[in-house]
Design a protein around this motif. Structure first.
Motif, PDB file in Angstrom:
ATOM      1  N   THR A   2       0.837  -1.195  -0.220  1.00 31.32           N
ATOM      2  CA  THR A   2       0.021  -0.016  -0.053  1.00 31.32           C
ATOM      3  C   THR A   2       0.926   1.234  -0.076  1.00 31.32           C
ATOM      4  O   THR A   2       0.400   2.270  -0.433  1.00 31.32           O
ATOM      5  CB  THR A   2      -0.960  -0.078   1.106  1.00 31.32           C
ATOM      6  OG1 THR A   2      -0.103   0.079   2.563  1.00 31.32           O
ATOM      7  CG2 THR A   2      -2.082  -1.076   1.058  1.00 31.32           C
ATOM      8  N   ALA A   3       2.028   1.344   0.362  1.00 29.24           N
ATOM      9  CA  ALA A   3       2.831   2.613   0.723  1.00 29.24           C
ATOM     10  C   ALA A   3       4.382   1.992   0.907  1.00 29.24           C
ATOM     11  O   ALA A   3       4.717   0.984   1.536  1.00 29.24           O
ATOM     12  CB  ALA A   3       2.173   3.285   1.632  1.00 29.24           C
ATOM     13  N   GLN A  27      -3.936  11.876   2.498  1.00 27.36           N
ATOM     14  CA  GLN A  27      -5.025  10.924   2.774  1.00 27.36           C
ATOM     15  C   GLN A  27      -5.238  10.513   4.221  1.00 27.36           C
ATOM     16  O   GLN A  27      -6.552  10.476   4.716  1.00 27.36           O
ATOM     17  CB  GLN A  27      -4.764   9.567   2.413  1.00 27.36           C
ATOM     18  CG  GLN A  27      -4.944   9.590   0.887  1.00 27.36           C
ATOM     19  CD  GLN A  27      -6.127  10.199  -0.032  1.00 27.36           C
ATOM     20  OE1 GLN A  27      -7.234   9.606   0.381  1.00 27.36           O
ATOM     21  NE2 GLN A  27      -5.982  10.953  -0.788  1.00 27.36           N
ATOM     22  N   GLU A  35       0.176  10.355   5.291  1.00 24.70           N
ATOM     23  CA  GLU A  35      -0.104   9.512   4.214  1.00 24.70           C
ATOM     24  C   GLU A  35      -0.478  10.211   3.060  1.00 24.70           C
ATOM     25  O   GLU A  35      -1.374  10.913   3.066  1.00 24.70           O
ATOM     26  CB  GLU A  35      -0.967   8.183   4.257  1.00 24.70           C
ATOM     27  CG  GLU A  35      -0.585   7.271   5.476  1.00 24.70           C
ATOM     28  CD  GLU A  35      -1.744   6.372   5.704  1.00 24.70           C
ATOM     29  OE1 GLU A  35      -2.579   6.140   5.212  1.00 24.70           O
ATOM     30  OE2 GLU A  35      -1.494   5.636   6.854  1.00 24.70           O
ATOM     31  N   THR A  37      -1.321   9.797  -1.401  1.00 24.17           N
ATOM     32  CA  THR A  37      -1.325   8.769  -2.505  1.00 24.17           C
ATOM     33  C   THR A  37      -1.562   9.585  -3.695  1.00 24.17           C
ATOM     34  O   THR A  37      -2.237  10.585  -3.877  1.00 24.17           O
ATOM     35  CB  THR A  37      -2.755   7.984  -2.337  1.00 24.17           C
ATOM     36  OG1 THR A  37      -3.814   8.843  -1.844  1.00 24.17           O
ATOM     37  CG2 THR A  37      -2.407   7.031  -0.795  1.00 24.17           C
ATOM     38  N   GLY A  41      -5.459   6.677  -7.370  1.00 18.92           N
ATOM     39  CA  GLY A  41      -5.394   5.819  -6.522  1.00 18.92           C
ATOM     40  C   GLY A  41      -3.842   4.717  -6.754  1.00 18.92           C
ATOM     41  O   GLY A  41      -3.443   5.323  -7.764  1.00 18.92           O
ATOM     42  N   VAL A  43      -0.316   2.918  -4.962  1.00 16.89           N
ATOM     43  CA  VAL A  43       0.657   2.673  -3.942  1.00 16.89           C
ATOM     44  C   VAL A  43       0.962   4.257  -3.550  1.00 16.89           C
ATOM     45  O   VAL A  43       1.306   5.125  -4.433  1.00 16.89           O
ATOM     46  CB  VAL A  43       1.978   1.956  -4.351  1.00 16.89           C
ATOM     47  CG1 VAL A  43       2.818   2.053  -3.155  1.00 16.89           C
ATOM     48  CG2 VAL A  43       1.639   0.497  -4.383  1.00 16.89           C
ATOM     49  N   SER A  46       4.088   7.142   2.920  1.00 14.45           N
ATOM     50  CA  SER A  46       3.647   7.506   4.123  1.00 14.45           C
ATOM     51  C   SER A  46       5.195   8.180   4.775  1.00 14.45           C
ATOM     52  O   SER A  46       6.177   7.682   4.363  1.00 14.45           O
ATOM     53  CB  SER A  46       3.296   6.452   5.034  1.00 14.45           C
ATOM     54  OG  SER A  46       2.189   5.593   4.317  1.00 14.45           O
TER      55      SER A  46
END
Length: 126
Positions: A2-3, A27, A35, A37, A41, A43, A46
């Motif tokens: 995700t990050a 986000q 975070e 992004t 949408g 990856v 953070s």
């Protein structure tokens, strides 16, 4: 995945830099954590406040904190992207290993590369 998370002396300061550099919205934001992004949408990045953060050194030396990772950022125009990054607080490093890639450091000292992909899928290496 995700990050990717980058530690920094101040997560909020470093997040502002990358938010402005990449044009990505925030986000999530809380004490010591941010975070961001991509708008469509995917990856994100953070940022975590680390009070014992030590700036990495690149090129590496045996006696200083080595770079553990870096970001490769594809841009449309290399010189404009470098100017934009410098205006936001990045530093252009003296050692540039490739003619068509620029290695800079963000305000916390993390190296990152800006490049224009002449061949689809090309990613530079530092």
């Amino acid at each position: 995945m995700t990050a990717t998370t980058l530690d920094a002396p101040d997560a909020h300061e470093l997040a502002r830099f990358y938010r402005d550099l990449l044009g990505w919205p925030t986000q999530k934001e809380e004490p010591g954590w941010v975070e961001i992004t991509p708008p469509g949408g995917g990856v994100g990045l953070s940022f975590q406040t680390e009070p014992h953060f030590i700036r990495p050194r690149w090129p590496s030396t045996r006696s200083e904190q080595q770079m553990m990772m870096h970001l490769d950022i594809e841009v449309n125009d290399l010189s404009s992207a470098v100017e934009h990054a410098l205006a936001l607080g990045a530093t252009l490093l003296d050692f540039q290993p490739q003619e068509d890639v620029r290695v800079l450091c963000d305000p916390a000292g993390h190296p990152f590369c800006l490049f224009v992909a002449e061949v689809p899928g090309r990613v530079p290496g530092v």
